[in-house]
Structure formats: structure tokens, C-alpha cells
Design a protein around this motif. Structure first.
Motif, PDB file in Angstrom:
ATOM      1  N   TYR A  40       2.511   5.057   0.624  1.00  0.00           N
ATOM      2  CA  TYR A  40       2.515   5.477  -0.775  1.00  0.00           C
ATOM      3  C   TYR A  40       3.450   6.636  -1.094  1.00  0.00           C
ATOM      4  O   TYR A  40       3.013   7.679  -1.560  1.00  0.00           O
ATOM      5  N   PHE A  48       3.200  -1.226  -4.811  1.00  0.00           N
ATOM      6  CA  PHE A  48       1.786  -1.611  -4.883  1.00  0.00           C
ATOM      7  C   PHE A  48       1.408  -2.047  -6.306  1.00  0.00           C
ATOM      8  O   PHE A  48       0.710  -3.044  -6.490  1.00  0.00           O
ATOM      9  N   ILE A  51       2.470  -5.462  -6.610  1.00  0.00           N
ATOM     10  CA  ILE A  51       1.578  -6.379  -5.871  1.00  0.00           C
ATOM     11  C   ILE A  51       0.385  -6.776  -6.741  1.00  0.00           C
ATOM     12  O   ILE A  51      -0.021  -7.933  -6.778  1.00  0.00           O
ATOM     13  N   TYR A  57      -1.998 -12.252  -5.412  1.00  0.00           N
ATOM     14  CA  TYR A  57      -2.915 -11.117  -5.242  1.00  0.00           C
ATOM     15  C   TYR A  57      -3.999 -11.198  -6.321  1.00  0.00           C
ATOM     16  O   TYR A  57      -3.957 -10.536  -7.345  1.00  0.00           O
ATOM     17  N   LEU A  59      -6.973 -10.149  -6.302  1.00  0.00           N
ATOM     18  CA  LEU A  59      -8.000  -9.091  -6.307  1.00  0.00           C
ATOM     19  C   LEU A  59      -8.067  -8.364  -7.654  1.00  0.00           C
ATOM     20  O   LEU A  59      -9.139  -8.244  -8.252  1.00  0.00           O
ATOM     21  N   GLY A 165     -11.429  -1.563  -6.988  1.00  0.00           N
ATOM     22  CA  GLY A 165     -10.123  -1.973  -6.455  1.00  0.00           C
ATOM     23  C   GLY A 165     -10.152  -2.336  -4.981  1.00  0.00           C
ATOM     24  O   GLY A 165      -9.102  -2.509  -4.366  1.00  0.00           O
ATOM     25  N   SER A 166     -11.347  -2.403  -4.386  1.00  0.00           N
ATOM     26  CA  SER A 166     -11.489  -2.678  -2.945  1.00  0.00           C
ATOM     27  C   SER A 166     -10.824  -1.606  -2.088  1.00  0.00           C
ATOM     28  O   SER A 166     -10.491  -1.858  -0.924  1.00  0.00           O
ATOM     29  N   ASN A 170      -9.898  -0.284   2.879  1.00  0.00           N
ATOM     30  CA  ASN A 170      -8.810   0.252   3.703  1.00  0.00           C
ATOM     31  C   ASN A 170      -9.307   1.287   4.726  1.00  0.00           C
ATOM     32  O   ASN A 170      -8.505   1.865   5.454  1.00  0.00           O
ATOM     33  N   TYR A 225      -1.701 -11.355   0.968  1.00  0.00           N
ATOM     34  CA  TYR A 225      -1.062 -10.294   1.760  1.00  0.00           C
ATOM     35  C   TYR A 225       0.291 -10.737   2.321  1.00  0.00           C
ATOM     36  O   TYR A 225       0.870 -10.065   3.169  1.00  0.00           O
ATOM     37  N   THR A 232       4.986  -7.843  -0.785  1.00  0.00           N
ATOM     38  CA  THR A 232       4.129  -7.190   0.216  1.00  0.00           C
ATOM     39  C   THR A 232       4.938  -6.875   1.476  1.00  0.00           C
ATOM     40  O   THR A 232       4.729  -5.842   2.121  1.00  0.00           O
ATOM     41  N   PHE A 235       6.750  -3.786   0.718  1.00  0.00           N
ATOM     42  CA  PHE A 235       5.765  -2.685   0.729  1.00  0.00           C
ATOM     43  C   PHE A 235       5.510  -2.246   2.179  1.00  0.00           C
ATOM     44  O   PHE A 235       5.501  -1.054   2.489  1.00  0.00           O
ATOM     45  N   MET A 271      -2.226  -5.849   8.594  1.00  0.00           N
ATOM     46  CA  MET A 271      -0.785  -5.958   8.381  1.00  0.00           C
ATOM     47  C   MET A 271      -0.089  -5.314   9.575  1.00  0.00           C
ATOM     48  O   MET A 271      -0.524  -4.277  10.083  1.00  0.00           O
ATOM     49  N   SER A 301      -7.464  -4.121   5.909  1.00  0.00           N
ATOM     50  CA  SER A 301      -8.101  -4.295   4.604  1.00  0.00           C
ATOM     51  C   SER A 301      -9.386  -5.097   4.852  1.00  0.00           C
ATOM     52  O   SER A 301      -9.348  -6.319   4.996  1.00  0.00           O
TER      53      SER A 301
HETATM   54  C1  AVI Z   1      -5.055  -0.492  -2.012  1.00  0.00           C
HETATM   55  N1  AVI Z   1      -5.680  -1.590  -1.279  1.00  0.00           N
HETATM   56  C2  AVI Z   1      -6.973  -1.959  -1.850  1.00  0.00           C
HETATM   57  C3  AVI Z   1      -4.783  -2.762  -1.084  1.00  0.00           C
HETATM   58  C4  AVI Z   1      -5.508  -3.868  -0.274  1.00  0.00           C
HETATM   59  O1  AVI Z   1      -5.561  -4.982  -0.765  1.00  0.00           O
HETATM   60  O2  AVI Z   1      -6.025  -3.566   0.789  1.00  0.00           O
HETATM   61  C5  AVI Z   1      -3.489  -2.385  -0.389  1.00  0.00           C
HETATM   62  C6  AVI Z   1      -2.595  -3.548  -0.106  1.00  0.00           C
HETATM   63  N2  AVI Z   1      -2.046  -3.838   1.044  1.00  0.00           N
HETATM   64  C7  AVI Z   1      -1.313  -4.936   0.928  1.00  0.00           C
HETATM   65  N3  AVI Z   1      -1.429  -5.391  -0.286  1.00  0.00           N
HETATM   66  C8  AVI Z   1      -2.216  -4.533  -0.984  1.00  0.00           C
END
Ligand code: AVI
Length: 339
Positions: A40, A48, A51, A57, A59, A165-166, A170, A225, A232, A235, A271, A301
Motif C-alpha cells: 500500500y 487496490f 481491484i 473481484y 467481494l 471489506g473482509s 488479511n 485474485y 492484481t 498490485f 498470493m 486472505s
Molecule cells: C484488502 N483485502 C481485503 C484484499 C483481499 O481481498 O484480501 C486485498 C487484496 N489482495 C488481492 N486482491 C485484493
């Protein structure tokens, strides 16, 4: 993901050097790693954000739709006026849904976002202040893991703490528990936590439902991912660019490939950065050797089941009041009261 307390550029560089050497100077055959907070920097934060808008993604949009559909119900469960406090608020992109719902039944809401990034908090304060005149934003720049933080409780109000945001995924399980227990210590009975987690896939299953039970495939999870546009991957590799800039190391990011894998035993996505060929990288006066195919483990994650969330909440002093899961069984948001 534990970021050390950092109060100057010099100490930031020291912390990066210390953690990079700790993770990379390993005997041959041992797993090399780098801490996920190294993602970050400015570019990593922008990647991010990108993403979170990718089609793969799911989520962010799934959690947002759960909050949009149930915000009134969540606020109604609190029973009295609320103040919202948010751990790792970032730009608070989804929080407006809950603030709007709270403003239906009270003229003003005190919103207390806590984040390590002062610039993200500034953006959150500006956006929310402009959109909701009834919201009073009281930001706190703090690392909620390593630093003390405060939560204010206006008279006759309850605290609704958000950890969405889950982000909890991490951290390893022991740290997940420590974070929630630390938060619980700020709350009193009647206050509540809203926790958003990504759900574990069902190995061997396609997306769908069996006997009324929804499940997500490992393929869908992995795609989140390892997206087709390569955001990603960028990232993940950006961590090496960040290290080069801060420490003067000579990683060639193009010679590290992005890999996402599902570790079923630990219920987590991992990852990695995979060395494309044997190579030597220089960092902090050390020559670090990579065998062809050797990896740097850059992130975990963790993924949950409804049962593992409930166990975690119970062990940290919370009692579930409302458990929300989308129809496809991808993501879950739980409202739990401080017990
Ligand atoms: C911030 N966090 C919740 C993301 C995740 O999904 O674990 C970080 C991330 N890593 C790869 N894509 C997103």
C-alpha cells in the motif's frame, strides 16, 4: 498483516528494511515472504481501488449490495441513536449506506473513521461531509493493530463499530481474535460490531445451490485474485517497485510472476511472486538468491464459513444478532452485539 508504528520517513525505511530482510534472508528451501502492508504505497492503494471495481473481484460489490439491502434493518437493530466507528476505514466507500440509514431516525451522526492513511481519511471526510450535511466526521490517524485508538460515545447513543471489506481476512487467526478483543474492550453491552467476511469455497463444486445451501467454486475465488486484466498481478508486483524505491534494491518486477493459490487446509488464498529463472537480488547490502520457480509469499486472505465467523465472534465477546449472506453464498456480513 501487521504494520509497525511509523512516525517518520527514516523509521518507515528502517521498518521496511527490517521486515524485508527478515522475510527474504531464509536458508535455501525455506519459504521467503514479504509483509502484505508493503502493497500500500500510493500506486498500490490506487491499484487496490481498481481491484474493487473488477468484474472478478465480487467481494466489494457483494458486500455493498448486502449493506444497501439491509442498512435500515441493521440500524433498526441498534434500537437507539448511534455513532459509527470504522476500523481501517480507508476512503469509506460503503459507509454512506449506513450513515444514510442512521440519518432516517436521528438528525446527526458522529462518524469516527480510524485508518493509518491520513490522505484516505481526508478524502472520506470531504466526500461524506459534502454528501451528508448531518454527518460529523471525527477521523483518527492510527494503526488500529499497533496503536491505541479511542471511540467516543455521545450521551444516550450506542456505538456501531464497522470492520468490513473482509479486511480481517488479511490477518492470521490469532491476530483476528486479538483485533476483535481489542475492539470489544472499547465497547459496552448494547454496542455492536458489523463484520464483513469473504466466504470459503466448496471444493469440487460449481457455483450454485445444493439442498438449499449456496456454494462458491474455487475457480470463482481464484479469479478474484488473478483477474484477466492483470490488475492484481500489477498490485502484487508493485510491492517490489515499492521496495526498490525505499531501499534501493534491484528487483526486476518483470522477472517475478503473479500466482494466486487456494490453501484449503488453512482456508486462505495465498498470493506469491514466482521467480522467473534463477536470479540474485541485492537489498540492504545482502545478495538474495532465488532458484527458478522459488516464491515470495506476499499475502494471505483468509476465507470463513458462517460457523467460523460465529466462533470467532463468540471468542471475542460478541453475540450475533443478524447474519446476512448474499443468495449466491459468496460473502457474509454479521451484526453482533457486545455481550
Ligand atoms: C484488502 N483485502 C481485503 C484484499 C483481499 O481481498 O484480501 C486485498 C487484496 N489482495 C488481492 N486482491 C485484493
Amino acid at each position: 498483516m501487521t504494520r509497525a508504528t511509523i512516525d517518520s520517513t527514516a523509521t518507515l525505511r528502517d521498518a521496511i528494511l527490517r521486515e524485508a530482510l527478515e522475510g527474504l534472508l531464509k536458508p535455501a528451501g525455506e519459504q521467503k515472504s514479504l509483509p502484505a502492508w508493503l502493497f500500500y504505497d500510493e500506486r498500490g492503494s490506487a491499484l487496490f481501488e481498481q481491484i474493487t471495481t473488477l468484474p472478478e473481484y465480487y467481494l466489494t460489490r457483494t458486500e455493498r449490495s448486502l449493506l444497501a439491502a439491509h442498512a435500515d434493518e441493521i440500524i433498526a437493530q441498534m434500537g437507539v441513536p448511534v455513532t459509527l466507528a470504522e476500523l481501517g476505514a480507508g476512503t469509506a466507500a460503503k459507509t454512506g449506506l449506513l450513515l444514510r440509514a442512521a440519518l432516517h431516525s436521528q438528525p446527526e451522526v458522529l462518524y469516527q473513521p480510524i485508518d493509518v492513511s491520513a490522505s484516505a481519511l481526508r478524502e472520506a471526510a470531504e466526500t461524506l461531509g459534502a454528501e451528508f450535511p448531518g454527518v460529523i466526521v471525527a477521523p483518527q490517524v492510527a494503526n488500529y493493530i499497533t496503536e491505541a485508538f479511542t471511540i467516543e460515545r455521545p450521551a444516550q447513543q450506542r456505538v456501531l463499530a464497522l470492520y468490513i471489506g473482509s479486511s480481517i481476512g488479511n490477518f492470521p487467526p490469532a491476530e483476528q481474535l486479538a483485533i476483535l478483543r481489542k475492539l470489544r474492550a472499547h465497547l459496552v453491552p448494547g454496542d455492536a460490531l458489523l463484520l464483513g467476511v469473504d466466504l470459503a469455497p466448496t471444493p469440487g463444486q460449481e457455483n450454485g445451490r445444493t439442498n438449499g445451501h449456496a456454494h462458491k467454486s474455487v475457480t470463482t475465488l481464484l479469479a478474484a485474485y488473478d483477474d484477466a486484466a492483470g490488475v492484481t498481478a500489477a498490485f502484487n508486483r508493485n510491492m517490489l517497485v515499492h521496495l526498490n524505491r525505499e531501499l534501493g534494491s534491484d528487483f526486476d518486477p518483470a522477472r517475478f510472476l503473479h500466482r494466486a493459490l487456494w490453501n484449503a487446509a488453512q482456508s486462505r488464498i495465498e498470493m506469491h511472486l514466482v521467480s522467473d529463472g534463477a536470479q540474485t537480488v541485492h537489498l540492504g547490502g545482502h545478495a538474495i538468491h532465488f532458484a527458478d520457480g522459488e516464491t515470495i509469499h506476499s499475502e494471505n486472505s483468509c476465507k470463513f464459513t458462517v460457523e467460523t465467523v460465529l466462533t470467532l465472534l463468540a471468542r471475542s465477546g460478541f453475540k450475533p444478532a443478524l447474519s446476512l449472506t448474499d443468495p449466491a453464498g459468496f460473502f457474509s456480513v454479521t451484526l453482533a452485539t457486545a455481550s
